[in-house]
Write an enzyme that holds these catalytic residues in place. Structure first.
Site, PDB file in Angstrom:
ATOM      1  N   ASP A  89      29.500  19.798 -13.925  1.00 33.26           N
ATOM      2  CA  ASP A  89      28.441  20.853 -13.189  1.00 33.26           C
ATOM      3  C   ASP A  89      28.352  19.506 -11.948  1.00 33.26           C
ATOM      4  O   ASP A  89      28.936  18.659 -11.840  1.00 33.26           O
ATOM      5  CB  ASP A  89      27.701  19.872 -14.232  1.00 33.26           C
ATOM      6  N   ASP A 146      26.962  27.177 -17.167  1.00 30.63           N
ATOM      7  CA  ASP A 146      26.536  27.841 -17.514  1.00 30.63           C
ATOM      8  C   ASP A 146      27.348  28.931 -16.525  1.00 30.63           C
ATOM      9  O   ASP A 146      28.519  28.579 -15.997  1.00 30.63           O
ATOM     10  CB  ASP A 146      24.697  27.847 -16.721  1.00 30.63           C
ATOM     11  N   LYS A 201      24.137  30.038 -20.432  1.00 26.87           N
ATOM     12  CA  LYS A 201      22.416  28.953 -20.562  1.00 26.87           C
ATOM     13  C   LYS A 201      21.305  29.504 -19.735  1.00 26.87           C
ATOM     14  O   LYS A 201      21.638  30.448 -18.911  1.00 26.87           O
ATOM     15  CB  LYS A 201      23.130  27.523 -19.801  1.00 26.87           C
ATOM     16  N   ASP A 253       0.540  -1.215  -0.073  1.00 26.50           N
ATOM     17  CA  ASP A 253       0.543  -0.621  -0.499  1.00 26.50           C
ATOM     18  C   ASP A 253       1.296   1.204  -0.250  1.00 26.50           C
ATOM     19  O   ASP A 253       0.361   2.504  -0.578  1.00 26.50           O
ATOM     20  CB  ASP A 253      -1.348   0.298   0.918  1.00 26.50           C
ATOM     21  N   HIS A 304      23.624  21.808  -4.039  1.00 27.93           N
ATOM     22  CA  HIS A 304      23.038  22.958  -5.668  1.00 27.93           C
ATOM     23  C   HIS A 304      23.666  24.068  -5.529  1.00 27.93           C
ATOM     24  O   HIS A 304      23.631  24.754  -5.931  1.00 27.93           O
ATOM     25  CB  HIS A 304      21.322  21.857  -6.043  1.00 27.93           C
TER      26      HIS A 304
END
Length: 333
Positions: A225, A175, A198, A41, A134
């Site tokens: 990156d 970028d 970018k 479930d 990030h």
């Protein structure tokens, strides 16, 4: 390596087992006994199968390819350890996927990274160890100690051993936002930097490379990156590099989130190889001959050893001990 540290208790969530085992190998420790059950479930059940009373425990689990289940599992682990009277609880999160949601940059949206940080704290974590967020400021979302490790030295040491690394080598940022980190790669490797221009207009994981700043003609290039989901940006910048006269092209990532379509893009692109870490256990990259995985588990293990011994972790932010680099090479896939 540190066989005397048998009292270090490292446990693994359902997607952190392989990483935790590599950490235990480095430390000379045994992985903690536990089980995770995913019911039909959708409910998740976790159980610690040994005593942790008054112990310093470490839970290894990325928030990666299955982020919602992995996050909920971390919360249940934190609560279970707390209720089992563990002395301290450290969440080892090699990849903190929701770090991308670090700001309210449009109306009526959630700052998802902050929500995750609050939940992990409230359920019992005393400390967090993660890698290549990030946005580094996500550390500030936690009110508990947060150690932010970097994969750059281990990845760069691997690249130094490749035949593509020569006097013409250029590090390429996709970028302007990643240019500062790309400069750190270039400084470590003693090379120049080129930067892609970018633009991104939506949330569809697609971005457009408009132009390239820097000289790459006749040079070997490495695109860097923090992570990729679709592979689109890497392929786009690789195509631009080829049009600008670049010779050979590789790519280097802290985290590899590619799925089948992304792997196919890379395989069909001018990129010769994509080097990444094992912060996310990614089965989708295993069949590709272009994918190289370098382990950062020894670096996390060294961090745990220092935390456990109550000594500074900060030297690891700038310098990775040779024994960690050697161990990472041993675990290369």
């Amino acid at each position: 390596m540190h066989s005397e540290q048998g009292d270090i208790k490292i446990f693994a969530g359902s997607t952190g087992v392989a990483f935790a085992k590599k950490m235990c190998k480095y430390l000379g420790a045994e992985i903690g006994k536990s089980e995770v059950i995913h019911f039909s479930d959708g409910n998740i059940f976790i159980r610690i199968q040994e005593t942790v009373r008054d112990k310093d425990v470490y839970l290894v689990q990325p928030i990666g390819l299955d982020p919602n289940n992995e996050l909920v599992e971390i919360l249940f682990w934190m609560d279970a350890f707390k209720r089992a009277s563990a002395s301290t609880i450290t969440a080892i999160i090699p990849y903190f996927g929701y770090a991308k949601g670090d700001k309210k940059d449009e109306p009526r949206v959630s700052i998802r990274a902050r929500v995750c940080a609050d939940c992990i704290e409230v359920t019992g974590a005393d400390r967090v160890v993660t890698m290549d967020l990030h946005s580094p400021q996500v550390q500030g979302f936690f009110k508990i100690p947060t150690d932010h490790l970097y994969s750059l030295p281990i990845l760069c040491e691997y690249v130094k051993g490749l035949d593509i690394y020569d006097d013409s080598f250029v590090v390429v940022s996709p970028d302007a936002g990643f240019a500062k980190t790309a400069r750190k790669y270039a400084d470590y490797l003693g090379t120049n930097v080129a930067i892609g221009d970018k633009t991104r207009t939506g949330h569809d994981e697609n971005a457009q490379i408009l132009e390239l700043i820097g000289d790459v003609e006749g040079k070997n290039c490495m695109i860097v990156d923090d992570f990729t989901i679709s592979g689109g940006t890497l392929v786009d910048i690789a195509n631009v590099l080829k049009r600008k006269g670049a010779k050979r092209i590789i790519a280097c990532l802290a985290h590899n989130m590619l799925r089948e379509k992304g792997v196919k893009k890379i395989d069909e692109s001018p990129i010769e190889m994509l080097i990444s870490t094992d912060t996310v256990e990614n089965p989708f990259i295993l069949a590709s001959k272009k994918m190289i995985t370098v382990s950062v588990a020894p670096l996390f293990a060294e961090g745990v050893f220092r935390i456990h011994e109550r000594v500074s972790v900060s030297p690891l932010f700038k310098h990775v001990p040779p024994k960690v680099v050697d161990s990472a090479r041993e675990n290369e896939d």
